[in-house]
Design an enzyme around this catalytic site. Structure first.
Site, PDB file in Angstrom:
ATOM      1  N   HIS A  61      13.993  18.404 -22.827  1.00 28.41           N
ATOM      2  CA  HIS A  61      14.016  16.959 -23.121  1.00 28.41           C
ATOM      3  C   HIS A  61      13.259  16.714 -24.420  1.00 28.41           C
ATOM      4  O   HIS A  61      12.721  17.651 -25.010  1.00 28.41           O
ATOM      5  CB  HIS A  61      13.451  16.146 -21.945  1.00 28.41           C
ATOM      6  CG  HIS A  61      11.992  16.354 -21.681  1.00 28.41           C
ATOM      7  ND1 HIS A  61      11.468  17.581 -21.338  1.00 28.41           N
ATOM      8  CD2 HIS A  61      10.931  15.502 -21.718  1.00 28.41           C
ATOM      9  CE1 HIS A  61      10.165  17.472 -21.168  1.00 28.41           C
ATOM     10  NE2 HIS A  61       9.803  16.225 -21.394  1.00 28.41           N
ATOM     11  N   HIS A  63      10.486  14.919 -25.324  1.00 27.20           N
ATOM     12  CA  HIS A  63       9.056  14.689 -25.529  1.00 27.20           C
ATOM     13  C   HIS A  63       8.542  15.787 -26.453  1.00 27.20           C
ATOM     14  O   HIS A  63       8.913  16.955 -26.330  1.00 27.20           O
ATOM     15  CB  HIS A  63       8.300  14.674 -24.191  1.00 27.20           C
ATOM     16  CG  HIS A  63       8.578  13.432 -23.390  1.00 27.20           C
ATOM     17  ND1 HIS A  63       8.441  13.371 -22.022  1.00 27.20           N
ATOM     18  CD2 HIS A  63       8.982  12.195 -23.789  1.00 27.20           C
ATOM     19  CE1 HIS A  63       8.753  12.146 -21.606  1.00 27.20           C
ATOM     20  NE2 HIS A  63       9.089  11.423 -22.659  1.00 27.20           N
ATOM     21  N   ASP A  65       6.017  17.614 -26.913  1.00 25.52           N
ATOM     22  CA  ASP A  65       5.401  18.894 -26.521  1.00 25.52           C
ATOM     23  C   ASP A  65       6.448  19.978 -26.237  1.00 25.52           C
ATOM     24  O   ASP A  65       6.112  21.146 -26.141  1.00 25.52           O
ATOM     25  CB  ASP A  65       4.447  18.708 -25.314  1.00 25.52           C
ATOM     26  CG  ASP A  65       5.033  17.938 -24.143  1.00 25.52           C
ATOM     27  OD1 ASP A  65       5.834  17.015 -24.380  1.00 25.52           O
ATOM     28  OD2 ASP A  65       4.691  18.256 -22.984  1.00 25.52           O
ATOM     29  N   HIS A  66       7.740  19.594 -26.142  1.00 28.74           N
ATOM     30  CA  HIS A  66       8.768  20.572 -25.764  1.00 28.74           C
ATOM     31  C   HIS A  66       9.652  21.064 -26.908  1.00 28.74           C
ATOM     32  O   HIS A  66      10.445  21.972 -26.723  1.00 28.74           O
ATOM     33  CB  HIS A  66       9.635  20.003 -24.634  1.00 28.74           C
ATOM     34  CG  HIS A  66       8.849  19.814 -23.373  1.00 28.74           C
ATOM     35  ND1 HIS A  66       8.892  20.702 -22.329  1.00 28.74           N
ATOM     36  CD2 HIS A  66       7.936  18.869 -23.044  1.00 28.74           C
ATOM     37  CE1 HIS A  66       8.050  20.300 -21.381  1.00 28.74           C
ATOM     38  NE2 HIS A  66       7.463  19.192 -21.798  1.00 28.74           N
ATOM     39  N   HIS A 138      12.571  12.631 -14.827  1.00 27.98           N
ATOM     40  CA  HIS A 138      11.369  12.531 -15.677  1.00 27.98           C
ATOM     41  C   HIS A 138      11.507  11.415 -16.714  1.00 27.98           C
ATOM     42  O   HIS A 138      10.621  10.576 -16.884  1.00 27.98           O
ATOM     43  CB  HIS A 138      11.140  13.877 -16.356  1.00 27.98           C
ATOM     44  CG  HIS A 138      10.014  13.887 -17.334  1.00 27.98           C
ATOM     45  ND1 HIS A 138       8.719  13.587 -16.976  1.00 27.98           N
ATOM     46  CD2 HIS A 138       9.971  14.168 -18.676  1.00 27.98           C
ATOM     47  CE1 HIS A 138       7.932  13.691 -18.058  1.00 27.98           C
ATOM     48  NE2 HIS A 138       8.673  14.034 -19.082  1.00 27.98           N
ATOM     49  N   ASP A 208      10.217  19.083 -17.397  1.00 25.31           N
ATOM     50  CA  ASP A 208       9.312  18.065 -16.841  1.00 25.31           C
ATOM     51  C   ASP A 208      10.105  17.248 -15.831  1.00 25.31           C
ATOM     52  O   ASP A 208      11.225  16.825 -16.109  1.00 25.31           O
ATOM     53  CB  ASP A 208       8.812  17.130 -17.950  1.00 25.31           C
ATOM     54  CG  ASP A 208       7.753  17.775 -18.827  1.00 25.31           C
ATOM     55  OD1 ASP A 208       7.465  18.969 -18.628  1.00 25.31           O
ATOM     56  OD2 ASP A 208       7.218  17.084 -19.724  1.00 25.31           O
ATOM     57  N   HIS A 266       3.057  23.882 -17.236  1.00 22.40           N
ATOM     58  CA  HIS A 266       2.814  22.508 -17.697  1.00 22.40           C
ATOM     59  C   HIS A 266       1.526  22.010 -17.043  1.00 22.40           C
ATOM     60  O   HIS A 266       1.493  20.974 -16.381  1.00 22.40           O
ATOM     61  CB  HIS A 266       4.024  21.618 -17.348  1.00 22.40           C
ATOM     62  CG  HIS A 266       4.202  20.425 -18.249  1.00 22.40           C
ATOM     63  ND1 HIS A 266       3.660  19.205 -17.961  1.00 22.40           N
ATOM     64  CD2 HIS A 266       4.843  20.277 -19.432  1.00 22.40           C
ATOM     65  CE1 HIS A 266       3.990  18.344 -18.928  1.00 22.40           C
ATOM     66  NE2 HIS A 266       4.700  18.976 -19.839  1.00 22.40           N
TER      67      HIS A 266
END
Ligand SMILES: [Zn+2]
Ligand SMILES: [Zn+2]
Length: 303
Positions: A61, A63, A65-66, A138, A208, A266
């Site tokens: 996805h 976000h 951080d990914h 999520h 997530d 995570h």
């Protein structure tokens, strides 16, 4: 097949954990990355995972951080004169993401990027393995997915081969490789000496997600389920607010899926080494390990 955890943190890195990424190395040496958080390329260097062997990157996805590790990784591949194309798979919007990464034009890529946008309940048959996706709860366009090898040939039945009078040697090898042979003027098909087909290995990655029961069907009979556990049960309200899972949630999915092994990842900085999350999950699913950066796991065939 080997799993290497490159980054096991949530949201922000910590001194001990990088941002989310897992390298899945297949028997032919090729690598598929599951997410590509900021700093992934350096994590790869630190544990000898060749970024030139990466043939596919799956982004769960959008976000940050990914996926923030993508541009740096692509540039380094370019500096190393990569010519082989790379495939990037992600939810709807991945084409736009890749365009943004390349748009400033500070470097011209010497290789092609093939983008595939996967939707809910998508199946991508890539020959060597199949990727199946589901959209989880999520955020918008957030995917969980599994990677599954095709069925394998059955076990060679030595006794049966002997009963048929086939001499040991090249004929055995041919039959094991699924080829028929002619023996004593009779054609012998591999089925005569091979047992029933056996399934390949299966890895499931939650990305997530908050507790999402359909994930247990996707993960059914997984050899490894890699599930996020951003919170402990004590902090359930946080998990609900930010649409993440607790260690208990992850363990419930592993149990419902009859998975063989659960890795929690995570991990929020507040849990340090995450042992409290591990203890919590093990009450429901004993074969649980909290992933750490650079942890490796050999995924064996089910039987
Ligand atoms: Zn995240
Ligand atoms: Zn997220």
């Amino acid at each position: 097949m080997e799993l290497v955890f490159l980054g096991t943190s949530a949201g922000a890195p910590t001194v001990f954990r990088g941002l989310p990424s897992v390298a899945l190395r297949f028997d032919d040496g090729s690598i598929c990355l599951l997410d590509c958080g900021e700093g992934t390329q350096r994590q790869m260097m630190r544990c000898n995972v060749s970024f030139m062997s990466v043939e596919r990157i799956i982004i769960s996805h959008f976000h940050c951080d990914h996926h923030m590790g993508l541009s740096g990784l692509l540039q380094t591949m370019n500096l190393n004169n990569r010519e082989k194309s790379i495939e990037i798979i992600g939810p709807k919007g991945t084409k736009e993401l890749v365009e943004h990464v390349l748009e400033p034009g500070y470097f011209r890529l010497g290789f092609d990027i093939i983008v595939y946008e996967a939707g809910d309940k998508d199946t991508l048959d890539l020959g060597k393995y199949t990727i199946k996706t589901i959209e989880n709860n999520h955020c918008k366009n957030s995917l969980s997915f599994c990677i599954e090898e095709p069925m394998r040939r059955g076990k060679f039945n030595l006794q049966r081969a002997k009963e048929l009078g086939i001499p040991e040697g090249p004929s055995y090898r041919k039959l094991q490789n699924g080829e028929s042979i002619v023996w004593n003027g009779k054609r012998i098909e591999p089925d005569a000496v091979l047992g029933p087909q056996r399934r390949g290995r299966k890895i499931c990655y939650s990305g997530d997600t908050a507790y999402f029961e359909p994930l247990s069907s996707l993960a059914e009979e997984s050899d490894v389920l890699i599930h996020e556990a951003t919170f402990s049960e004590e902090e359930r309200s946080g998990a609900e607010t930010f649409k993440h899972s607790t260690a208990t949630d992850a363990a419930k999915i592993a149990m419902l899926a009859h998975a063989k092994k659960l890795f929690l990842t995570h991990i929020s900085g507040r849990y340090g080494a995450g042992k409290e999350l591990e203890r919590e999950a093990r009450k429901i699913f004993p074969n649980t390990t909290v992933a750490e950066d650079f942890m490796r796991y050999d995924v064996r065939y089910p039987e």
